[in-house]
Scaffold this active site. Sequence first.
Site, mmCIF file in Angstrom:
data_model
loop_
_atom_site.group_PDB
_atom_site.id
_atom_site.type_symbol
_atom_site.label_atom_id
_atom_site.label_comp_id
_atom_site.label_asym_id
_atom_site.label_seq_id
_atom_site.Cartn_x
_atom_site.Cartn_y
_atom_site.Cartn_z
ATOM 1 N N ARG A 120 -9.522 62.216 73.419
ATOM 2 C CA ARG A 120 -10.945 62.464 72.814
ATOM 3 C C ARG A 120 -10.717 62.838 71.359
ATOM 4 O O ARG A 120 -10.255 64.022 70.878
ATOM 5 C CB ARG A 120 -11.721 63.639 73.572
ATOM 6 C CG ARG A 120 -13.242 63.934 72.843
ATOM 7 C CD ARG A 120 -13.978 64.618 73.736
ATOM 8 N NE ARG A 120 -14.533 63.663 74.941
ATOM 9 C CZ ARG A 120 -15.956 64.384 75.470
ATOM 10 N NH1 ARG A 120 -16.403 65.326 75.279
ATOM 11 N NH2 ARG A 120 -16.462 63.462 76.336
ATOM 12 N N HIS B 54 -17.489 55.246 74.605
ATOM 13 C CA HIS B 54 -17.170 56.472 75.785
ATOM 14 C C HIS B 54 -17.063 55.719 76.925
ATOM 15 O O HIS B 54 -17.953 55.785 77.716
ATOM 16 C CB HIS B 54 -18.221 57.365 75.632
ATOM 17 C CG HIS B 54 -18.029 58.451 76.271
ATOM 18 N ND1 HIS B 54 -16.947 58.870 77.033
ATOM 19 C CD2 HIS B 54 -19.059 59.549 76.910
ATOM 20 C CE1 HIS B 54 -16.751 60.009 77.591
ATOM 21 N NE2 HIS B 54 -18.242 60.416 77.508
ATOM 22 N N GLN C 14 -17.451 57.113 80.772
ATOM 23 C CA GLN C 14 -18.706 57.535 81.073
ATOM 24 C C GLN C 14 -19.548 56.308 81.903
ATOM 25 O O GLN C 14 -20.270 56.308 82.782
ATOM 26 C CB GLN C 14 -19.712 57.987 79.846
ATOM 27 C CG GLN C 14 -20.828 58.395 80.239
ATOM 28 C CD GLN C 14 -21.038 59.561 81.237
ATOM 29 O OE1 GLN C 14 -20.284 60.717 80.749
ATOM 30 N NE2 GLN C 14 -21.706 59.683 82.077
ATOM 31 N N ASP D 224 -29.502 59.457 75.478
ATOM 32 C CA ASP D 224 -28.216 60.389 74.868
ATOM 33 C C ASP D 224 -28.986 61.200 73.622
ATOM 34 O O ASP D 224 -29.718 60.862 73.282
ATOM 35 C CB ASP D 224 -27.092 59.654 74.454
ATOM 36 C CG ASP D 224 -25.888 60.165 74.115
ATOM 37 O OD1 ASP D 224 -25.518 61.632 74.475
ATOM 38 O OD2 ASP D 224 -24.866 59.560 73.526
ATOM 39 N N CYS E 246 -25.759 60.817 79.808
ATOM 40 C CA CYS E 246 -24.220 61.369 80.112
ATOM 41 C C CYS E 246 -24.104 62.864 80.197
ATOM 42 O O CYS E 246 -22.989 63.349 80.685
ATOM 43 C CB CYS E 246 -23.473 60.557 78.999
ATOM 44 S SG CYS E 246 -23.795 60.993 77.465
ATOM 45 N N ARG F 177 -17.861 61.070 87.454
ATOM 46 C CA ARG F 177 -16.555 61.053 86.252
ATOM 47 C C ARG F 177 -15.578 61.182 87.105
ATOM 48 O O ARG F 177 -14.323 60.748 86.806
ATOM 49 C CB ARG F 177 -16.828 61.881 85.264
ATOM 50 C CG ARG F 177 -18.171 61.800 84.278
ATOM 51 C CD ARG F 177 -18.108 60.625 83.525
ATOM 52 N NE ARG F 177 -16.981 60.859 82.652
ATOM 53 C CZ ARG F 177 -16.719 61.562 81.654
ATOM 54 N NH1 ARG F 177 -17.904 62.180 80.951
ATOM 55 N NH2 ARG F 177 -15.591 61.505 80.837
#
Length: 302
Positions: A103, A130, A133, A218, A258, A286
């Site tokens: 990340r 991402h 996700q 988001d 998310c 996840r």
Amino acid sequence: MAKHFLTLLDLTPAELNDVINRAIELKRMRNEGEIYEPMKNKVMGMIFEKSSTRTRISFEAGMAQFGGHAIFLSPRDTQLGRGEPIEDSARVISRMCDIIMIRTFEHEKIKKFAEYSNVPVINALTDDYHPCQLLADIQTYVEHRGSIQGKTVTWVGDGNNMCHSYINAARQFDFNLNIAVPEGYDPIESIVEAAGDRVKIFRNPADAVKDSDLVVTDVWASMGQEEEQKKREADFEGFMVDSELMSLAKDDALFMHCLPAHRGEEVSAEVIDGPQSVVFDEAENRLHAQKALIECLMGTMK
Ligand code: CP
Ligand code: NVA
């Protein structure tokens, strides 16, 4: 050469669908208490240059459940934070670990790392994408409503890393994507263009959400943009997903986020805590989706 997962375009649509189906199966196995340890003696290196709750726990728990091990590496206490070149770090870490997740900020950084790694590298979020996700989101949609192919998804908010991954998902899983975004916050043009007429940009959330099967949002300020919070709150006025906006989507539309979420900013508490919201299934998935991804990249998928 190792198989990496830096964006959703690194796997074929068939491979992605296999990952989703396998994730659903791994979830069933775990719920039934079945022990399955295909990663025994395998080690995942986990490099985090940004904060995380879900991503860290899901990868770490997933490796433990698979009989393997995960090492959390932060720039604060490794040489990564003291400027050791990415090329050297990648060569060193990939000689000792069997799979690596990262990340970080610039997407170029993970691309360079992957170039020098001889084991699979997973993008656990960059400024631009991402993809992990999206595996969880698609799994969640499939579990609640069946195939997402041909459906209409509306993204409301910033043209950010999640939005870019939704655009790639529209290509790979074959759905239509409406993006409601204020001027000045559009997703990267080349990513939109590559998706062709599956993706449409709107300035008015109400027009975009009409008859959608899924509404997604988001945060307005992503990690690294904290100092823009106040300006963004003003610029995104009218972009909150609330009950009124949700009422324009199909009656059986789902809501996803998310997480972490800011209730009263990009989403009202009524929506995120309401009956159409599946955000906690998304979060749980996840774990299952990334376990399936690990199997796929390691070539052990059943
Ligand atoms: N959704 C997500 O990636 O959450 P974390 O930042 O907590 O990992
Ligand atoms: N767009 C958000 C996603 C967090 C999981 C960020 O990058 O901070």
